[in-house]
Design an enzyme around this catalytic site. Structure first.
Site, short mmCIF file in Angstrom:
data_model
loop_
_atom_site.label_atom_id
_atom_site.label_comp_id
_atom_site.label_asym_id
_atom_site.label_seq_id
_atom_site.Cartn_x
_atom_site.Cartn_y
_atom_site.Cartn_z
N GLY A 12 0.83 -1.20 0.00
CA GLY A 12 0.00 0.00 0.00
C GLY A 12 0.86 1.25 0.00
N ASP A 13 0.20 2.41 -0.15
CA ASP A 13 0.87 3.71 -0.15
C ASP A 13 1.88 3.85 -1.28
OD1 ASP A 13 -0.50 4.33 2.23
OD2 ASP A 13 1.03 3.28 3.40
N GLU A 14 1.60 3.19 -2.40
CA GLU A 14 2.54 3.26 -3.53
C GLU A 14 2.36 4.54 -4.34
OE1 GLU A 14 0.45 0.70 -3.09
OE2 GLU A 14 1.64 -1.12 -2.79
N LYS A 16 -0.97 5.40 -5.64
CA LYS A 16 -2.01 5.06 -6.64
C LYS A 16 -2.84 6.28 -7.03
CE LYS A 16 -3.46 1.78 -3.81
NZ LYS A 16 -2.33 1.52 -2.91
N GLY A 40 -5.64 6.05 1.88
CA GLY A 40 -5.49 7.50 1.81
C GLY A 40 -4.69 7.85 0.57
N HIS A 41 -5.24 8.72 -0.23
CA HIS A 41 -4.53 9.14 -1.45
C HIS A 41 -4.28 10.64 -1.36
CE1 HIS A 41 -6.75 5.68 -3.64
NE2 HIS A 41 -5.65 5.26 -3.07
N THR A 42 -3.05 11.02 -1.63
CA THR A 42 -2.75 12.46 -1.67
C THR A 42 -2.49 12.82 -3.12
OG1 THR A 42 -1.73 12.22 0.48
CG2 THR A 42 -1.29 14.27 -0.69
N THR A 128 -5.54 0.45 10.96
CA THR A 128 -5.75 1.91 10.92
C THR A 128 -6.79 2.33 11.96
OG1 THR A 128 -7.43 1.64 9.22
CG2 THR A 128 -5.17 2.04 8.46
N ARG A 142 -22.83 -12.43 8.05
CA ARG A 142 -24.19 -12.14 7.54
C ARG A 142 -25.00 -11.30 8.53
NH1 ARG A 142 -23.65 -17.41 5.57
NH2 ARG A 142 -22.25 -17.50 7.33
N GLN A 221 -5.15 -0.25 -0.90
CA GLN A 221 -4.07 -0.97 -0.22
C GLN A 221 -3.09 -1.59 -1.23
OE1 GLN A 221 -7.48 -1.71 1.25
NE2 GLN A 221 -6.96 0.19 2.26
N THR A 297 -3.69 8.53 6.30
CA THR A 297 -4.88 8.25 7.10
C THR A 297 -4.60 8.43 8.59
OG1 THR A 297 -5.64 6.72 5.42
CG2 THR A 297 -6.61 6.46 7.61
N LEU A 329 10.47 7.78 -7.59
CA LEU A 329 11.85 7.48 -7.95
C LEU A 329 12.78 8.61 -7.48
CD1 LEU A 329 13.84 5.59 -9.31
CD2 LEU A 329 13.26 6.59 -11.51
P1 IMP Z 1 -6.88 -2.28 8.43
O1 IMP Z 1 -7.03 -2.33 6.95
O2 IMP Z 1 -7.16 -0.93 9.03
O3 IMP Z 1 -7.60 -3.39 9.11
O4 IMP Z 1 -5.32 -2.52 8.74
C1 IMP Z 1 -4.68 -3.77 8.45
C2 IMP Z 1 -3.25 -3.55 7.97
O5 IMP Z 1 -3.29 -2.95 6.69
C3 IMP Z 1 -2.43 -2.60 8.85
O6 IMP Z 1 -1.07 -3.00 8.79
C4 IMP Z 1 -2.57 -1.27 8.14
O7 IMP Z 1 -1.51 -0.39 8.43
C5 IMP Z 1 -2.57 -1.73 6.69
N1 IMP Z 1 -3.25 -0.80 5.79
C6 IMP Z 1 -4.58 -0.66 5.63
N2 IMP Z 1 -4.84 0.26 4.69
C7 IMP Z 1 -3.65 0.69 4.24
C8 IMP Z 1 -3.26 1.62 3.23
O8 IMP Z 1 -4.07 2.23 2.53
N3 IMP Z 1 -1.93 1.78 3.05
C9 IMP Z 1 -1.00 1.09 3.77
N4 IMP Z 1 -1.32 0.21 4.70
C10 IMP Z 1 -2.63 0.01 4.94
#
Ligand code: IMP
Length: 420
Positions: A12-14, A16, A40-42, A128, A142, A221, A297, A329
Protein backbone atom coordinates in the site's frame (compact mmCIF):
# COMPACT_ATOMS: atom_id res chain seq x y z
CA UNK A 1 -7.29 -2.08 -23.81
CA UNK A 2 -10.00 0.09 -22.33
CA UNK A 3 -10.57 -1.47 -18.91
CA UNK A 4 -7.53 -1.50 -16.63
CA UNK A 5 -7.34 -2.64 -13.01
CA UNK A 6 -4.90 -0.50 -11.09
CA UNK A 7 -3.60 -1.89 -7.80
CA UNK A 8 -0.80 -1.49 -5.29
CA UNK A 9 1.89 -4.14 -5.82
CA UNK A 10 3.52 -3.85 -2.39
CA UNK A 11 2.18 -2.90 1.07
CA UNK A 12 0.00 0.00 0.00
CA UNK A 13 0.87 3.71 -0.15
CA UNK A 14 2.54 3.26 -3.53
CA UNK A 15 1.04 6.49 -4.86
CA UNK A 16 -2.01 5.06 -6.64
CA UNK A 17 -3.97 8.30 -6.29
CA UNK A 18 -1.36 10.26 -8.15
CA UNK A 19 -1.12 7.75 -10.98
CA UNK A 20 -4.90 7.51 -11.27
CA UNK A 21 -5.03 11.27 -11.46
CA UNK A 22 -2.31 11.33 -14.13
CA UNK A 23 -4.26 8.78 -16.20
CA UNK A 24 -7.43 10.81 -15.67
CA UNK A 25 -6.85 12.84 -18.83
CA UNK A 26 -7.84 9.83 -20.93
CA UNK A 27 -10.46 8.42 -18.60
CA UNK A 28 -14.22 8.23 -18.82
CA UNK A 29 -14.90 6.42 -15.57
CA UNK A 30 -13.20 5.27 -12.43
CA UNK A 31 -14.55 2.58 -10.09
CA UNK A 32 -13.20 1.77 -6.63
CA UNK A 33 -13.62 -1.89 -5.70
CA UNK A 34 -12.22 -2.71 -2.23
CA UNK A 35 -11.18 -1.39 1.18
CA UNK A 36 -12.56 1.62 2.96
CA UNK A 37 -11.24 4.74 4.61
CA UNK A 38 -8.16 2.83 5.73
CA UNK A 39 -6.83 4.02 2.36
CA UNK A 40 -5.49 7.50 1.81
CA UNK A 41 -4.53 9.14 -1.45
CA UNK A 42 -2.75 12.46 -1.67
CA UNK A 43 -3.02 14.25 -4.99
CA UNK A 44 -1.31 17.54 -5.75
CA UNK A 45 -2.76 19.67 -8.53
CA UNK A 46 -1.09 23.01 -9.24
CA UNK A 47 0.24 23.20 -5.67
CA UNK A 48 -3.18 22.32 -4.17
CA UNK A 49 -3.15 19.18 -2.04
CA UNK A 50 -6.19 16.88 -1.87
CA UNK A 51 -6.40 13.94 0.57
CA UNK A 52 -8.96 11.34 -0.45
CA UNK A 53 -9.91 8.18 1.42
CA UNK A 54 -13.02 6.81 -0.26
CA UNK A 55 -13.73 8.86 -3.35
CA UNK A 56 -11.89 7.86 -6.54
CA UNK A 57 -9.32 10.49 -7.48
CA UNK A 58 -11.04 10.84 -10.88
CA UNK A 59 -13.36 13.24 -9.05
CA UNK A 60 -10.71 15.94 -9.60
CA UNK A 61 -11.28 15.66 -13.37
CA UNK A 62 -14.72 17.05 -14.26
CA UNK A 63 -15.27 14.62 -17.15
CA UNK A 64 -14.66 11.40 -15.17
CA UNK A 65 -17.67 9.50 -13.75
CA UNK A 66 -16.81 8.05 -10.33
CA UNK A 67 -18.22 4.94 -8.72
CA UNK A 68 -17.83 3.46 -5.25
CA UNK A 69 -18.70 -0.17 -5.83
CA UNK A 70 -19.99 -2.94 -3.61
CA UNK A 71 -16.65 -4.37 -2.50
CA UNK A 72 -15.93 -1.13 -0.61
CA UNK A 73 -16.95 -0.57 3.02
CA UNK A 74 -18.23 2.89 3.84
CA UNK A 75 -18.16 4.99 6.96
CA UNK A 76 -21.12 7.24 6.06
CA UNK A 77 -19.89 10.30 7.96
CA UNK A 78 -16.39 10.04 6.48
CA UNK A 79 -17.83 9.84 2.97
CA UNK A 80 -20.07 12.86 3.45
CA UNK A 81 -17.25 14.87 5.02
CA UNK A 82 -15.00 14.03 2.09
CA UNK A 83 -17.66 15.19 -0.35
CA UNK A 84 -18.28 18.42 1.51
CA UNK A 85 -14.54 19.18 1.73
CA UNK A 86 -14.24 18.73 -2.02
CA UNK A 87 -17.29 20.90 -2.65
CA UNK A 88 -15.96 23.65 -0.39
CA UNK A 89 -12.90 23.75 -2.67
CA UNK A 90 -15.00 24.02 -5.81
CA UNK A 91 -14.82 20.37 -6.89
CA UNK A 92 -18.06 19.06 -8.39
CA UNK A 93 -18.78 15.77 -6.61
CA UNK A 94 -22.18 15.22 -8.20
CA UNK A 95 -20.66 12.58 -10.53
CA UNK A 96 -20.16 10.24 -7.62
CA UNK A 97 -22.39 7.16 -7.33
CA UNK A 98 -22.51 4.75 -4.39
CA UNK A 99 -23.52 1.09 -4.62
CA UNK A 100 -26.47 0.32 -2.27
CA UNK A 101 -24.85 -3.06 -1.53
CA UNK A 102 -21.85 -1.41 0.16
CA UNK A 103 -21.50 -2.44 3.78
CA UNK A 104 -21.46 0.40 6.28
CA UNK A 105 -19.01 0.88 9.11
CA UNK A 106 -21.02 1.32 12.30
CA UNK A 107 -19.71 3.01 15.47
CA UNK A 108 -19.34 -0.37 17.16
CA UNK A 109 -17.01 -1.53 14.36
CA UNK A 110 -14.50 1.11 15.43
CA UNK A 111 -14.75 -0.06 19.04
CA UNK A 112 -14.34 -3.69 17.97
CA UNK A 113 -11.30 -2.83 15.83
CA UNK A 114 -9.57 -1.30 18.86
CA UNK A 115 -10.75 -4.10 21.17
CA UNK A 116 -9.34 -6.75 18.84
CA UNK A 117 -5.99 -4.97 18.67
CA UNK A 118 -5.97 -4.69 22.47
CA UNK A 119 -6.69 -8.42 22.83
CA UNK A 120 -3.85 -9.28 20.44
CA UNK A 121 -1.35 -7.42 22.65
CA UNK A 122 2.17 -7.64 21.23
CA UNK A 123 0.87 -9.56 18.22
CA UNK A 124 -1.41 -6.74 17.15
CA UNK A 125 -1.76 -5.96 13.46
CA UNK A 126 -1.41 -2.20 13.72
CA UNK A 127 -4.68 -1.57 11.89
CA UNK A 128 -5.75 1.91 10.92
CA UNK A 129 -8.43 1.66 13.63
CA UNK A 130 -11.16 2.66 11.18
CA UNK A 131 -13.38 -0.38 11.81
CA UNK A 132 -12.54 -1.98 8.46
CA UNK A 133 -11.86 -5.54 9.70
CA UNK A 134 -14.96 -5.80 11.93
CA UNK A 135 -17.17 -4.41 9.14
CA UNK A 136 -15.92 -7.03 6.66
CA UNK A 137 -16.20 -9.67 9.41
CA UNK A 138 -19.87 -8.79 9.99
CA UNK A 139 -20.44 -9.04 6.25
CA UNK A 140 -19.09 -12.60 6.41
CA UNK A 141 -21.15 -13.32 9.55
CA UNK A 142 -24.19 -12.14 7.54
CA UNK A 143 -25.01 -9.49 10.15
CA UNK A 144 -23.65 -6.47 8.25
CA UNK A 145 -25.54 -3.24 7.60
CA UNK A 146 -25.67 -2.17 3.97
CA UNK A 147 -26.30 1.26 2.48
CA UNK A 148 -29.67 0.01 1.18
CA UNK A 149 -30.71 -0.72 4.80
CA UNK A 150 -30.86 3.02 5.41
CA UNK A 151 -34.05 3.13 3.33
CA UNK A 152 -35.99 1.14 5.97
CA UNK A 153 -35.17 2.32 9.48
CA UNK A 154 -37.44 -0.22 11.21
CA UNK A 155 -35.65 -3.24 9.85
CA UNK A 156 -32.36 -1.33 10.20
CA UNK A 157 -32.89 -1.19 13.97
CA UNK A 158 -33.48 -4.93 14.24
CA UNK A 159 -30.41 -5.65 12.07
CA UNK A 160 -28.30 -3.46 14.35
CA UNK A 161 -29.80 -5.26 17.38
CA UNK A 162 -28.62 -8.57 15.93
CA UNK A 163 -25.07 -7.27 15.49
CA UNK A 164 -25.06 -5.80 19.00
CA UNK A 165 -26.26 -9.13 20.38
CA UNK A 166 -23.41 -10.89 18.53
CA UNK A 167 -20.76 -8.51 19.82
CA UNK A 168 -22.37 -7.51 23.12
CA UNK A 169 -19.87 -9.29 25.40
CA UNK A 170 -16.79 -7.64 23.96
CA UNK A 171 -18.47 -4.24 23.59
CA UNK A 172 -19.56 -4.13 27.23
CA UNK A 173 -16.13 -5.35 28.33
CA UNK A 174 -14.79 -2.29 26.52
CA UNK A 175 -17.26 -0.13 28.47
CA UNK A 176 -19.69 0.54 25.61
CA UNK A 177 -23.45 0.20 25.81
CA UNK A 178 -24.53 0.94 22.25
CA UNK A 179 -28.26 0.73 21.54
CA UNK A 180 -29.86 0.38 18.14
CA UNK A 181 -32.10 3.38 18.94
CA UNK A 182 -29.10 5.66 19.49
CA UNK A 183 -27.35 4.40 16.39
CA UNK A 184 -30.44 4.78 14.19
CA UNK A 185 -30.98 8.25 15.62
CA UNK A 186 -27.49 9.32 14.64
CA UNK A 187 -27.82 7.65 11.23
CA UNK A 188 -30.98 9.71 10.57
CA UNK A 189 -28.68 12.77 10.38
CA UNK A 190 -26.85 11.33 7.35
CA UNK A 191 -29.17 8.86 5.70
CA UNK A 192 -30.84 11.20 3.22
CA UNK A 193 -27.50 12.33 1.85
CA UNK A 194 -26.25 8.75 1.59
CA UNK A 195 -29.46 7.57 -0.10
CA UNK A 196 -29.15 10.43 -2.61
CA UNK A 197 -25.75 9.06 -3.68
CA UNK A 198 -27.01 5.53 -4.33
CA UNK A 199 -27.36 4.15 -7.83
CA UNK A 200 -26.71 1.13 -10.01
CA UNK A 201 -22.91 1.30 -10.04
CA UNK A 202 -22.45 -2.20 -11.50
CA UNK A 203 -24.87 -1.52 -14.36
CA UNK A 204 -23.28 1.88 -14.99
CA UNK A 205 -19.74 0.48 -15.14
CA UNK A 206 -20.95 -2.27 -17.47
CA UNK A 207 -22.50 0.37 -19.74
CA UNK A 208 -19.17 2.23 -19.90
CA UNK A 209 -17.48 -1.04 -20.83
CA UNK A 210 -20.01 -1.81 -23.56
CA UNK A 211 -19.57 1.70 -24.95
CA UNK A 212 -15.79 1.12 -25.20
CA UNK A 213 -15.01 3.85 -22.67
CA UNK A 214 -11.71 4.01 -20.85
CA UNK A 215 -12.40 2.70 -17.37
CA UNK A 216 -9.92 2.54 -14.50
CA UNK A 217 -10.74 0.04 -11.75
CA UNK A 218 -9.13 1.31 -8.57
CA UNK A 219 -7.87 -1.08 -5.92
CA UNK A 220 -6.97 0.14 -2.45
CA UNK A 221 -4.07 -0.97 -0.22
CA UNK A 222 -1.51 -3.31 -1.81
CA UNK A 223 -1.17 -6.92 -2.94
CA UNK A 224 0.99 -7.97 0.05
CA UNK A 225 -1.89 -6.78 2.28
CA UNK A 226 -4.41 -8.97 0.40
CA UNK A 227 -6.30 -11.21 2.82
CA UNK A 228 -5.64 -14.38 0.77
CA UNK A 229 -2.24 -13.62 -0.72
CA UNK A 230 -0.54 -11.25 1.69
CA UNK A 231 1.61 -11.52 4.80
CA UNK A 232 -1.25 -12.98 6.88
CA UNK A 233 -2.25 -12.15 9.59
CA UNK A 234 -0.62 -8.75 8.96
CA UNK A 235 -3.00 -7.92 6.15
CA UNK A 236 -6.18 -5.98 5.53
CA UNK A 237 -9.62 -7.58 5.24
CA UNK A 238 -10.29 -7.49 1.53
CA UNK A 239 -8.84 -8.74 -1.73
CA UNK A 240 -6.37 -6.23 -3.12
CA UNK A 241 -5.83 -8.56 -6.11
CA UNK A 242 -6.70 -6.83 -9.40
CA UNK A 243 -9.15 -9.63 -10.23
CA UNK A 244 -10.99 -8.60 -7.06
CA UNK A 245 -12.21 -5.75 -9.25
CA UNK A 246 -14.62 -8.04 -11.10
CA UNK A 247 -16.26 -9.28 -7.88
CA UNK A 248 -16.03 -5.96 -6.07
CA UNK A 249 -17.78 -4.12 -8.91
CA UNK A 250 -20.01 -6.66 -10.65
CA UNK A 251 -18.39 -7.03 -14.08
CA UNK A 252 -17.04 -9.99 -16.02
CA UNK A 253 -13.42 -10.94 -15.25
CA UNK A 254 -12.86 -11.19 -19.03
CA UNK A 255 -13.68 -7.50 -19.38
CA UNK A 256 -10.56 -6.51 -17.47
CA UNK A 257 -8.09 -5.86 -20.24
CA UNK A 258 -4.95 -5.34 -18.17
CA UNK A 259 -3.53 -4.77 -14.75
CA UNK A 260 -1.32 -1.85 -13.85
CA UNK A 261 0.68 -2.44 -10.68
CA UNK A 262 1.80 0.62 -8.81
CA UNK A 263 5.30 0.04 -7.49
CA UNK A 264 7.10 2.45 -5.22
CA UNK A 265 10.85 2.69 -6.04
CA UNK A 266 11.52 1.38 -2.50
CA UNK A 267 9.42 -0.42 0.10
CA UNK A 268 7.27 1.07 2.82
CA UNK A 269 4.95 -0.53 5.31
CA UNK A 270 2.71 0.83 8.07
CA UNK A 271 1.59 -1.35 10.92
CA UNK A 272 3.22 -4.54 12.12
CA UNK A 273 4.38 -7.61 10.19
CA UNK A 274 7.44 -8.85 8.34
CA UNK A 275 9.40 -6.58 6.03
CA UNK A 276 12.62 -8.23 4.82
CA UNK A 277 14.33 -5.11 3.43
CA UNK A 278 13.43 -2.74 6.26
CA UNK A 279 16.12 -0.13 7.00
CA UNK A 280 16.39 0.94 10.61
CA UNK A 281 19.44 3.14 10.00
CA UNK A 282 19.95 6.70 8.79
CA UNK A 283 19.34 5.69 5.14
CA UNK A 284 15.83 4.54 6.17
CA UNK A 285 15.34 7.85 8.01
CA UNK A 286 16.52 9.78 4.95
CA UNK A 287 14.08 7.93 2.68
CA UNK A 288 11.23 8.56 5.18
CA UNK A 289 11.98 12.28 5.34
CA UNK A 290 12.53 12.76 1.60
CA UNK A 291 9.54 10.62 0.69
CA UNK A 292 7.32 12.22 3.37
CA UNK A 293 6.51 8.70 4.45
CA UNK A 294 3.90 9.41 7.07
CA UNK A 295 0.44 7.87 6.70
CA UNK A 296 -2.25 9.97 4.95
CA UNK A 297 -4.88 8.25 7.10
CA UNK A 298 -3.22 7.92 10.51
CA UNK A 299 -0.11 10.09 10.28
CA UNK A 300 2.01 7.12 11.45
CA UNK A 301 5.65 7.09 10.27
CA UNK A 302 6.02 4.40 7.61
CA UNK A 303 8.73 1.76 7.86
CA UNK A 304 11.07 2.19 4.88
CA UNK A 305 13.43 -0.18 3.06
CA UNK A 306 15.07 -1.10 -0.24
CA UNK A 307 13.05 -2.33 -3.20
CA UNK A 308 12.15 -6.00 -2.80
CA UNK A 309 12.03 -7.80 -6.16
CA UNK A 310 11.19 -11.32 -4.82
CA UNK A 311 8.03 -9.81 -3.31
CA UNK A 312 7.20 -8.23 -6.65
CA UNK A 313 7.80 -11.55 -8.39
CA UNK A 314 5.20 -13.02 -6.04
CA UNK A 315 2.79 -10.21 -6.94
CA UNK A 316 3.36 -10.75 -10.65
CA UNK A 317 2.98 -14.54 -10.46
CA UNK A 318 -0.28 -14.32 -8.54
CA UNK A 319 -1.88 -11.43 -10.37
CA UNK A 320 -0.52 -11.41 -13.91
CA UNK A 321 0.38 -7.73 -13.43
CA UNK A 322 1.32 -6.71 -16.96
CA UNK A 323 2.65 -3.20 -16.53
CA UNK A 324 4.23 -1.07 -13.83
CA UNK A 325 3.89 2.53 -12.77
CA UNK A 326 7.07 3.26 -10.79
CA UNK A 327 6.53 6.00 -8.23
CA UNK A 328 8.67 8.22 -6.03
CA UNK A 329 11.85 7.48 -7.95
CA UNK A 330 13.08 10.99 -7.09
CA UNK A 331 13.18 10.04 -3.39
CA UNK A 332 16.27 7.92 -4.11
CA UNK A 333 18.08 10.84 -5.81
CA UNK A 334 21.39 11.81 -4.23
CA UNK A 335 22.30 8.43 -2.72
CA UNK A 336 25.84 7.13 -3.43
CA UNK A 337 24.57 3.63 -4.09
CA UNK A 338 21.17 1.95 -4.18
CA UNK A 339 20.54 -1.60 -3.00
CA UNK A 340 17.93 -3.83 -4.58
CA UNK A 341 16.84 -7.13 -3.02
CA UNK A 342 17.10 -9.73 -5.77
CA UNK A 343 16.61 -12.98 -3.84
CA UNK A 344 15.76 -14.40 -0.43
CA UNK A 345 17.46 -16.83 1.87
CA UNK A 346 14.84 -18.80 3.79
CA UNK A 347 15.81 -21.32 6.50
CA UNK A 348 19.42 -21.22 5.29
CA UNK A 349 18.55 -21.89 1.64
CA UNK A 350 18.69 -19.34 -1.15
CA UNK A 351 15.51 -19.38 -3.24
CA UNK A 352 17.59 -18.88 -6.38
CA UNK A 353 14.92 -16.93 -8.15
CA UNK A 354 12.07 -19.20 -7.03
CA UNK A 355 8.95 -17.23 -6.27
CA UNK A 356 8.49 -16.96 -2.49
CA UNK A 357 5.32 -18.06 -0.73
CA UNK A 358 3.75 -15.34 1.39
CA UNK A 359 4.32 -17.38 4.59
CA UNK A 360 8.07 -17.35 3.85
CA UNK A 361 8.32 -13.54 3.99
CA UNK A 362 8.49 -13.84 7.75
CA UNK A 363 11.78 -15.75 7.61
CA UNK A 364 13.27 -14.20 4.49
CA UNK A 365 16.76 -12.72 4.63
CA UNK A 366 17.32 -10.34 1.70
CA UNK A 367 20.14 -10.83 -0.79
CA UNK A 368 21.09 -7.52 -2.36
CA UNK A 369 22.60 -6.29 -5.56
CA UNK A 370 24.20 -2.85 -5.43
CA UNK A 371 23.53 -0.33 -8.17
CA UNK A 372 25.24 3.05 -8.62
CA UNK A 373 23.32 6.02 -7.23
CA UNK A 374 22.53 9.15 -9.18
CA UNK A 375 22.47 12.87 -8.51
CA UNK A 376 19.57 15.19 -7.86
CA UNK A 377 16.99 15.15 -10.65
CA UNK A 378 16.27 18.00 -13.06
CA UNK A 379 12.78 17.02 -14.17
CA UNK A 380 13.97 14.39 -16.65
CA UNK A 381 15.09 10.82 -16.11
CA UNK A 382 18.85 10.67 -15.48
CA UNK A 383 21.19 7.91 -16.66
CA UNK A 384 21.23 6.36 -13.17
CA UNK A 385 17.45 6.43 -12.92
CA UNK A 386 17.15 4.80 -16.35
CA UNK A 387 19.61 2.11 -15.25
CA UNK A 388 17.50 1.45 -12.14
CA UNK A 389 14.33 1.22 -14.22
CA UNK A 390 16.04 -1.08 -16.74
CA UNK A 391 17.24 -3.36 -13.93
CA UNK A 392 13.68 -3.66 -12.58
CA UNK A 393 12.19 -4.33 -16.02
CA UNK A 394 14.81 -6.93 -16.87
CA UNK A 395 14.54 -8.77 -13.54
CA UNK A 396 10.75 -8.78 -13.46
CA UNK A 397 10.01 -9.07 -17.18
CA UNK A 398 7.30 -6.40 -16.90
CA UNK A 399 7.53 -2.98 -18.59
CA UNK A 400 7.61 0.23 -16.57
CA UNK A 401 5.09 2.34 -18.49
CA UNK A 402 4.85 5.30 -16.12
CA UNK A 403 7.48 6.89 -13.89
CA UNK A 404 6.68 9.45 -11.22
CA UNK A 405 9.47 11.80 -10.15
CA UNK A 406 7.61 14.18 -7.85
CA UNK A 407 4.23 14.83 -6.26
CA UNK A 408 2.89 17.20 -8.92
CA UNK A 409 0.64 16.04 -11.76
CA UNK A 410 3.24 17.31 -14.26
CA UNK A 411 6.07 15.29 -12.68
CA UNK A 412 4.84 12.11 -14.35
CA UNK A 413 6.57 10.53 -17.33
CA UNK A 414 4.33 8.37 -19.50
CA UNK A 415 6.61 5.96 -21.40
CA UNK A 416 3.82 3.93 -23.00
CA UNK A 417 0.08 4.43 -23.03
CA UNK A 418 -1.99 2.40 -20.61
CA UNK A 419 -5.21 2.62 -22.62
CA UNK A 420 -5.40 1.77 -26.34
P1 IMP B 1 -6.88 -2.28 8.43
O1 IMP B 1 -7.03 -2.33 6.95
O2 IMP B 1 -7.16 -0.93 9.03
O3 IMP B 1 -7.60 -3.39 9.11
O4 IMP B 1 -5.32 -2.52 8.74
C1 IMP B 1 -4.68 -3.77 8.45
C2 IMP B 1 -3.25 -3.55 7.97
O5 IMP B 1 -3.29 -2.95 6.69
C3 IMP B 1 -2.43 -2.60 8.85
O6 IMP B 1 -1.07 -3.00 8.79
C4 IMP B 1 -2.57 -1.27 8.14
O7 IMP B 1 -1.51 -0.39 8.43
C5 IMP B 1 -2.57 -1.73 6.69
N1 IMP B 1 -3.25 -0.80 5.79
C6 IMP B 1 -4.58 -0.66 5.63
N2 IMP B 1 -4.84 0.26 4.69
C7 IMP B 1 -3.65 0.69 4.24
C8 IMP B 1 -3.26 1.62 3.23
O8 IMP B 1 -4.07 2.23 2.53
N3 IMP B 1 -1.93 1.78 3.05
C9 IMP B 1 -1.00 1.09 3.77
N4 IMP B 1 -1.32 0.21 4.70
C10 IMP B 1 -2.63 0.01 4.94
Amino acid sequence: MSVVAMFGAQWGDEGKGKIADALGENLDAMARFNGGNNAGHTIVVGGDKFALHLIPSGILRPEVACYICRGVVIDPRVLLEEISKLQSRGVDASRLMLDPHCHLIMPYHLTLDNAQEFLMGDGKIGTTGRGIGPCYADKAYRIGIRAIDLTDTDSLASKIDMALKRHGGLLSEMGHDYTSDDIVKSLREVLEDIIALMGDTAGSVRRHITAGDNVLLEGAQGFILDIDHGSYPFVTSSNCHPAGAAAGIGIAARDIGGSLGIVKAYQTRVGAGPMPTELTDEVGDKIRERGREFGTTTGRPRRCGWLDLPLLKMTIANTGMDSIALTKLDVLDGLDTVQVCVDYEVDGKVLNGKIPQSYQIDKAKPIYEELPGWGEGNGELSGGQNEYIGFIEETLGVPVVIVSIGPERKQTIIRASVFD
